[in-house]
Enzyme design. Structure first.
Site, PDB file in Angstrom:
ATOM      1  N   GLY A  67       0.829  -1.213   0.000  1.00 22.65           N
ATOM      2  CA  GLY A  67       0.000   0.000   0.000  1.00 22.65           C
ATOM      3  C   GLY A  67       0.854   1.250   0.000  1.00 22.65           C
ATOM      4  CG  ASN A  68      -0.306   4.640  -1.640  1.00 25.02           C
ATOM      5  OD1 ASN A  68      -1.044   5.421  -1.055  1.00 25.02           O
ATOM      6  ND2 ASN A  68      -0.661   4.011  -2.755  1.00 25.02           N
TER       7      ASN A  68
END
Ligand code: CTP
Length: 413
Positions: A215-216
């Site tokens: 993810g980020n």
């Protein structure tokens, strides 16, 4: 006294006869506590749900229904004339019909005819009533005349029904009112009326196994600010949101997604009739090539298996190349850590979008913060610097540039 000179902006809260009247008490509280002088004008029917005493006590002003009280003050004209904003919440189907046809048979409908300031309607009713062609035509008429009619939310209605017609979260209606007031006179308010805009927000998550993902750190705040400001400027807004915890902005149609592939599907589906698409989402460029259906376990004495990645589709490049709707404006974001402007220029050309909002990201910059700073690059070579400030201000500058392009297309220039 001139409206500009007054310390407190004057808001008229019109309340029509729907069960959501009780939720308007929270809207009233938020308005008064944030320094607005609020005059509540309930309809007679609405007093079946919330009584006059509640409105007077919470607003600190008389709450009258009829034009026949305090006639010497000519309230049917004065209240509307003196207002900086009129918000009708909840607005019933009957109230929308009266407003669309200029019927003035009580204090609220008279006020709507005399108000020159921005007017916001927050409808709440059963789905059948909202979807009825009579209501839809009344809504279209009001919007054409510059009123802001918020799309109702989807969810639980009175009784056992569920569907479109729910009163949006009062906190979000308050946010919309705040934005409308900040934009000033009615003419400046609904400059995106009649436009459909699509905004993507948040970050994608690419699953590795049932418990892990790549993810980020995107919070979604910039995309949500873009969606909320577009709604406050009268646009129909589809917000494609990835993995955020933010509340749905009032009047915005929210589509939730998890991965980049889902984001692509949702954005392309919504973009078909869109006048503008803004890709503010942080899309993962790669995803694990394989998804393990069971949790990946450690094996004693063995090194972990390397994770192989494959490319995700570049949604912004695809949107920019395809443009199903002629004249559609496509806006991208570029998150850069080094050589911010030079990388931005290269990215604008590579992606093929019309505008690219370039900002610097890093440990303590941009992600999760309520503030942002950027330069907006355009294909005509122009650069619009946006100084450090709320993400909402950057959002408004993006819409100013988009609205300018709509106007140029309409002129044929
Ligand atoms: N974007 C997209 N699809 C992707 C990756 C990015 O639509 N697969 C969009 C983002 O929403 C953003 C813009 O492209 O509007 C730029 O994103 P950014 O991450 O800065 O650029 P990348 O294309 O990933 O380029 P690089 O990683 O080389 O900087």
């Amino acid at each position: 006294m001139d409206k500009q000179e007054r310390a407190k902006p004057r808001v008229v809260l019109g309340v029509s006869g729907g069960i959501a009247a009780y939720k308007a008490c929270e809207l009233l509280r938020r308005l008064t506590e944030s320094g607005h002088d609020v005059r509540v004008v309930p309809t007679a029917a609405s007093l079946n749900f919330v009584g006059e005493a509640t409105w007077s006590a919470l607003s600190g002003n008389p709450a009258t229904t009829e034009v026949w009280e305090s006639v010497h003050e000519v309230p049917h004209v004065r209240i509307g004339q003196g207002a900086d904003l009129v918000v009708v919440a909840p607005a019933t189907a009957d109230m929308l019909a009266k407003a669309a046809h200029g019927i003035a048979d009580d204090l609220l409908t008279n006020t709507l005819l005399t108000a020159r300031c921005p007017v916001v309607f927050a409808p709440a009713m059963h789905t059948e009533m909202w979807e009825n062609p009579a209501t839809q035509e009344n809504v279209a008429t009001l919007r054409r005349r510059g009123a802001l009619v918020i799309e109702p939310a989807v969810g639980r209605l009175t009784g056992v029904d569920t569907g479109k017609g729910r009163f949006p979260d009062p906190a979000q209606i308050f946010e919309l009112c705040r934005r409308v007031l900040a934009r000033g006179p009615r003419a400046a308010t609904a400059d995106l009326a009649g436009r459909h805009v699509v905004v993507s927000a948040g970050g994608t998550r690419e699953p590795l196994d049932p418990v892990r993902y790549l993810g980020n750190r995107s919070s979604g705040r910039q995309g949500y600010a873009l969606a909320a400001t577009a709604a406050a400027r009268g646009a129909r807004v589809t917000l494609v949101a990835g993995n955020t915890e933010l509340p749905d902005p009032a009047g915005v149609d929210v589509v939730r997604i998890g991965t980049a592939v889902q984001l692509r599907e949702a954005v392309l589906a919504a973009a078909g009739d869109a006048d503008a698409v803004v890709m503010a989402a942080a899309v993962a460029d790669f995803r694990p090539s394989e998804y393990a259906t069971g949790k990946i376990k450690k094996k004693d004495g063995q090194e972990p298996e390397p994770v192989t990645l494959v490319r995700n589709p570049d949604i912004l490049a695809e949107l920019s190349a395809d443009r199903p709707n002629r004249g559609q404006i496509v806006v991208g974001f570029a998150a850069e850590t080094d050589d911010v402007l030079a990388n931005g220029r290269t990215k604008l050309a590579r992606k093929g979008c019309d505008l690219l909002v370039v900002n610097e990201v890093g440990e303590h910059k941009t992600f999760g913060s309520a503030e942002n700073e950027a330069v907006i690059l355009a294909t005509d070579g122009s650069e619009t610097p946006v100084p450090h400030g709320p993400k909402e201000a950057l959002a408004d500058t993006v819409w100013d540039l988009v609205a300018g392009r709509f106007a140029a297309t309409a002129d044929g220039s």
